[in-house]
Motif scaffolding. Sequence first.
Motif, short mmCIF file in Angstrom:
data_model
loop_
_atom_site.label_atom_id
_atom_site.label_comp_id
_atom_site.label_asym_id
_atom_site.label_seq_id
_atom_site.Cartn_x
_atom_site.Cartn_y
_atom_site.Cartn_z
N LYS A 173 0.83 -1.21 0.00
CA LYS A 173 0.00 0.00 0.00
C LYS A 173 0.86 1.26 0.00
N SER A 213 -8.68 4.95 -4.29
CA SER A 213 -9.68 3.95 -4.66
C SER A 213 -9.06 2.82 -5.48
N THR A 261 -7.23 0.50 -3.13
CA THR A 261 -8.19 -0.39 -2.47
C THR A 261 -8.56 -1.56 -3.37
N GLN A 262 -8.79 -1.29 -4.65
CA GLN A 262 -9.14 -2.35 -5.59
C GLN A 262 -7.99 -3.36 -5.71
N LEU A 275 -5.60 -4.00 -3.50
CA LEU A 275 -5.44 -4.75 -2.26
C LEU A 275 -6.53 -5.81 -2.09
N GLU A 276 -7.73 -5.52 -2.60
CA GLU A 276 -8.80 -6.52 -2.55
C GLU A 276 -8.47 -7.72 -3.43
N LEU A 277 -7.90 -7.46 -4.60
CA LEU A 277 -7.50 -8.54 -5.48
C LEU A 277 -6.37 -9.35 -4.85
N LYS A 309 -5.82 -9.67 -1.65
CA LYS A 309 -6.42 -10.41 -0.54
C LYS A 309 -7.06 -11.69 -1.05
N GLY A 310 -7.65 -11.63 -2.24
CA GLY A 310 -8.26 -12.81 -2.85
C GLY A 310 -7.28 -13.68 -3.58
#
Length: 277
Positions: free
Chosen positions: A164, A175, A178-179, A181-183, A185-186
Amino acid sequence: LTARSLPSIQSDERLQPLLNHLSHSYVGPDYSVQKNPGKISLEQIDTLSVKSFPLCMRQLHKALRDNHHLRHGGRMQYGLFLKGIGLTLEQALEFWKKEFIRGKVDADKFDKGYAYSIRHSYGKEGKRTDYTPYSCMKIIMSNPPSQGDYHGCPFRHSDPELLKQKLQSYKIHPSGITQILELVKGMHYQLACQKYFELTHDVDDIGFSLNHPNQYFTESQRLLSGGRELKKELSNSGNSQQKSNSQESMNSNSTPTSSNTTADAELEGLEAYFTED
């Protein structure tokens, strides 16, 4: 498809042999075949690293400039990438030597300890195998970095908070971070890299399936040189390549070809021999 499927199978020990094979079984363009050797000048690399390098290579370049040294894993990953974007052997030797002697390595030590491995990677020493730049899958699945290393995939191998901070330093919009980091995380690492491409090139959809750092560079340069009107062309060519790669994967046997096996063994032998920091 590979990027989306990886999280569900990566932890299954029964599939590790298959995954290890896949990391050596990239079926896209052969970036060891230099279409435009010498097209990239050494003076361009700093600018290109910001504009057109994927995050893994941008990270390696910055570490090299900051520390005037990379450990073996970083030299292999970054050196073969530079070879793939058009750096000649003579340019590569000049590039690495100039940087290393700015640190703690004198010219004589470089010539004796590092130059051979560079010539080897260009097929000029040993068995004269023309080594191919690492694919995303190989970078993600093999030789994870340890402390003091800068190679690997930042989306796979970086602490999320450090990732980050790195993205913030590169002026990525919150934003978008965030997108990404979500990917991450998955465990969708290649999709996270695709999102990084979109955010740094100001496009809504890159229109192709990203599976190689040198592909990232090529598509970035094509987009930057041709403008937004190339978006449809990129989409069509990317979809065609994706279909071609999928068909090749379906038709291929589970055992690598003898030539690929030999090349992998020789490269691993080179990596085992040149392990100095």
